[in-house]
Design an enzyme around this catalytic site. Structure first.
Site, PDB file in Angstrom:
ATOM      1  N   ASP A  11      -7.061  -8.037   4.972  1.00  0.00           N
ATOM      2  CA  ASP A  11      -6.213  -8.881   4.119  1.00  0.00           C
ATOM      3  C   ASP A  11      -5.641 -10.080   4.879  1.00  0.00           C
ATOM      4  O   ASP A  11      -5.063 -10.983   4.262  1.00  0.00           O
ATOM      5  CB  ASP A  11      -5.063  -8.056   3.526  1.00  0.00           C
ATOM      6  N   GLN A  45      -9.213   2.210  -0.631  1.00  0.00           N
ATOM      7  CA  GLN A  45      -9.054   2.509  -2.060  1.00  0.00           C
ATOM      8  C   GLN A  45     -10.071   3.545  -2.503  1.00  0.00           C
ATOM      9  O   GLN A  45      -9.744   4.456  -3.269  1.00  0.00           O
ATOM     10  CB  GLN A  45      -9.168   1.219  -2.877  1.00  0.00           C
ATOM     11  N   GLY A  48      -5.832  -3.892  -7.850  1.00  0.00           N
ATOM     12  CA  GLY A  48      -6.964  -3.016  -7.568  1.00  0.00           C
ATOM     13  C   GLY A  48      -6.521  -1.648  -7.083  1.00  0.00           C
ATOM     14  O   GLY A  48      -7.125  -0.623  -7.417  1.00  0.00           O
ATOM     15  N   SER A  92       0.838  -1.213   0.000  1.00  0.00           N
ATOM     16  CA  SER A  92       0.000   0.000   0.000  1.00  0.00           C
ATOM     17  C   SER A  92       0.865   1.252   0.000  1.00  0.00           C
ATOM     18  O   SER A  92       0.582   2.218  -0.710  1.00  0.00           O
ATOM     19  CB  SER A  92      -0.881   0.023   1.253  1.00  0.00           C
ATOM     20  N   ARG A 138       1.391   4.222  -3.096  1.00  0.00           N
ATOM     21  CA  ARG A 138       1.119   5.636  -2.796  1.00  0.00           C
ATOM     22  C   ARG A 138       2.361   6.498  -2.984  1.00  0.00           C
ATOM     23  O   ARG A 138       2.280   7.624  -3.482  1.00  0.00           O
ATOM     24  CB  ARG A 138       0.573   5.756  -1.367  1.00  0.00           C
ATOM     25  N   ARG A 153     -13.026 -14.533  -1.458  1.00  0.00           N
ATOM     26  CA  ARG A 153     -12.209 -15.186  -0.417  1.00  0.00           C
ATOM     27  C   ARG A 153     -13.036 -16.005   0.569  1.00  0.00           C
ATOM     28  O   ARG A 153     -12.501 -16.937   1.175  1.00  0.00           O
ATOM     29  CB  ARG A 153     -11.341 -14.146   0.311  1.00  0.00           C
ATOM     30  N   SER A 187     -13.420   1.491   2.803  1.00  0.00           N
ATOM     31  CA  SER A 187     -12.426   1.069   1.815  1.00  0.00           C
ATOM     32  C   SER A 187     -11.396   2.169   1.625  1.00  0.00           C
ATOM     33  O   SER A 187     -11.731   3.288   1.234  1.00  0.00           O
ATOM     34  CB  SER A 187     -13.112   0.759   0.481  1.00  0.00           C
ATOM     35  N   ARG A 239      -3.014 -14.103  -1.603  1.00  0.00           N
ATOM     36  CA  ARG A 239      -3.130 -14.346  -0.158  1.00  0.00           C
ATOM     37  C   ARG A 239      -3.750 -15.718   0.140  1.00  0.00           C
ATOM     38  O   ARG A 239      -3.459 -16.329   1.167  1.00  0.00           O
ATOM     39  CB  ARG A 239      -3.914 -13.224   0.519  1.00  0.00           C
TER      40      ARG A 239
HETATM   41  C1  S3P Z   1      -5.686  -1.393   0.024  1.00  0.00           C
HETATM   42  C2  S3P Z   1      -6.915  -1.357   0.636  1.00  0.00           C
HETATM   43  C3  S3P Z   1      -7.718  -2.550   0.918  1.00  0.00           C
HETATM   44  C4  S3P Z   1      -6.881  -3.814   0.867  1.00  0.00           C
HETATM   45  C5  S3P Z   1      -5.994  -3.852  -0.341  1.00  0.00           C
HETATM   46  C6  S3P Z   1      -5.058  -2.668  -0.370  1.00  0.00           C
HETATM   47  C7  S3P Z   1      -4.978  -0.128  -0.228  1.00  0.00           C
HETATM   48  O1  S3P Z   1      -8.753  -2.678  -0.051  1.00  0.00           O
HETATM   49  O2  S3P Z   1      -7.712  -4.952   0.894  1.00  0.00           O
HETATM   50  O3  S3P Z   1      -5.214  -5.038  -0.346  1.00  0.00           O
HETATM   51  O4  S3P Z   1      -3.759  -0.129  -0.494  1.00  0.00           O
HETATM   52  O5  S3P Z   1      -5.629   0.929  -0.165  1.00  0.00           O
HETATM   53  P1  S3P Z   1     -10.114  -1.823   0.035  1.00  0.00           P
HETATM   54  O6  S3P Z   1      -9.775  -0.397  -0.015  1.00  0.00           O
HETATM   55  O7  S3P Z   1     -10.902  -2.260  -1.172  1.00  0.00           O
HETATM   56  O8  S3P Z   1     -10.780  -2.204   1.302  1.00  0.00           O
END
Ligand code: S3P
Length: 421
Positions: free
Chosen positions: A307, A163, A92, A23, A27, A338, A161, A380
């Site tokens: 996660d 993200q 994602g 993460s 960023r 999952r 979330s 995972r």
């Molecule tokens: C992440 C946020 C989480 C996590 C993903 C990484 C991130 O997802 O499950 O592995 O780096 O912002 P969500 O934002 O969909 O919850």
């Protein structure tokens, strides 16, 4: 690594510096690309997912140079529309956060994913970005963005979330006026911390996070290890004695739900602080096996260990009593469904597990038997069942495990290094 094989070991112990935080690496690359003074990122995660982000920011005009474990991203901060479609692969985070950045920067772009990412929901970011005035299309990938000018919004996100929150906040850096996101529970706050450390105006009030328009000035970070990758080694230590020490791990409280659970289970955990890195606390984590009590995960705890639920499900099979996980419907839209992949895999290994729409219950303890597991190309899930194989009779063979490289290159050799056969 197409398939991965593990079998019972006597003990699991030793020291590891797990791979750097995924993460944070995503960023750091994205913020450097828009920072007026660019960025210097030491020990970023060198994995497929983060590689996608780096290629994407380069395609958007950022000047990237990589030497050894140092990545420099040139200053200027002016992005341009890419000539070809951006390839986000399995990631994602790449797709959702970059979509926010691209909408904010007023660019034209197409964002594509691999077959797994193409199935994952994108309306969750498309809806709020449209409310800001963005011209973005796609319920699923590919996403199509056309140039538009954005206005800040006060957005109440229906899901916790990071993200979603990050996509909106990143778009908000370019928008007119303030942008606020309120979440139902606190998700990881790396974007907010990194923006603040890079000179942006960020404000937090409980579950509300706001940004004022303005670009970051400079990103300089040594990325700590990923607690989500560490989790597989910590749990293996709890199941097979330990001690296991994970060095230089990011221990941001929005990510440490796993440590709270392991403590409740009865493991002995010691945290040796190693300072702060751009607003992120870092520590060495040591763990030793203790009792194996069942646990409950629900409510606000869920985003703090989302996660880690696959590996916690494996742990639950060895806890004496019923473990319950609820409020985790988000598991259904991760790299695989999952809840289903955990249920199928653990059932074939002889565990007693029930699945719900939003979680599962594991009735333990049950001995595990080796099985053929399909990880459904979910990193995972592959790693969780590799650890399950360490406590199972006979051999466990995991197919569809090649995506482990998206977050943990070298997983198999590190797992085998700490295993006493
Ligand atoms: C992440 C946020 C989480 C996590 C993903 C990484 C991130 O997802 O499950 O592995 O780096 O912002 P969500 O934002 O969909 O919850």
């Amino acid at each position: 690594m197409g398939s991965l094989t593990t079998s019972r070991v006597k003990r699991f112990w030793g020291e590891i510096r797990p791979p750097s935080d995924k993460s944070l690496t995503h960023r750091a690359y994205m913020l450097s690309a828009i920072a007026s003074g660019g960025g210097v990122i030491e020990t970023p995660l060198d994995s497929e997912d983060c590689g996608r982000t780096l290629e994407c920011v380069a395609a958007l005009g950022a000047r990237v140079t990589a030497t050894g474990s140092l990545v420099r991203i040139g200053g200027g901060g002016k992005l341009t529309s890419p000539r070809a479609a951006l390839q986000c692969g399995n990631s994602g985070t790449t797709m959702r956060l970059l979509a926010g950045l691209i909408c904010g920067a007023g660019l034209k772009a197409e964002l594509r994913g691999d077959p797994s990412l193409n199935k994952r929901p994108m309306r969750r970011i498309v809806d709020p970005l449209r409310l800001m005035g963005a011209d973005i299309e796609g319920d699923n990938a590919p996403l199509f963005v056309e140039p538009a000018r954005l206005t800040g919004i006060d957005y109440r996100s229906p899901i916790a979330s990071a993200q979603v929150k990050s996509a909106v906040l990143l778009a908000g850096l370019f928008a007119e006026g303030k942008t606020t996101v309120t979440e139902p529970a606190m998700s990881r706050d790396h974007t907010e911390r990194m923006l603040a450390a890079a000179g942006c105006s960020v404000h937090r009030d409980g579950l509300r996070a706001s940004v004022e328009p303005g670009m970051p000035s400079r990103v300089a970070m040594r990325v700590p290890a990923d607690i989500s990758s560490s989790a597989f080694f910590l749990v293996a230590g709890v199941l097979l004695g330990g001690p296991v020490t994970c060095l230089q791990v990011g221990v941001n409280p929005t990510r440490t739900g796993i440590l709270d659970v392991l403590e409740k289970v009865g493991a002995r955990i010691d945290l040796a602080p190693r300072g702060m890195e751009q607003g992120e606390p870092v520590a060495d984590i040591s763990i030793e096996a203790g009792e194996l009590r069942p646990f409950t995960v629900e409510g606000e705890m869920v985003p703090r260990l989302i996660d880690e639920l696959p590996i916690l499900a494996v742990l639950a099979t060895q806890c004496e009593g019923t473990t319950i996980v609820r409020g985790a419907a988000e598991l259904r839209v991760k790299e695989s469904d999952r809840i289903q992949t955990i249920f199928d895999g653990l059932t074939s290994m002889g565990a007693n597990i029930e699945s719900f729409d939003d979680g599962f219950a594991v009735h333990g303890s049950t001995p595990l038997k080796g099985a053929k597991i399909n990880a459904q190309r979910d990193h995972r899930i592959g790693m969780a069942f590799a650890v399950a194989g360490l406590i199972a009779d006979r051999t466990t063979t995991i197919s569809g495990a090649e995506t482990i490289d998206t977050s943990f290159p070298g997983f198999e050799s590190e797992l085998k290094r700490l295993a006493d056969v």
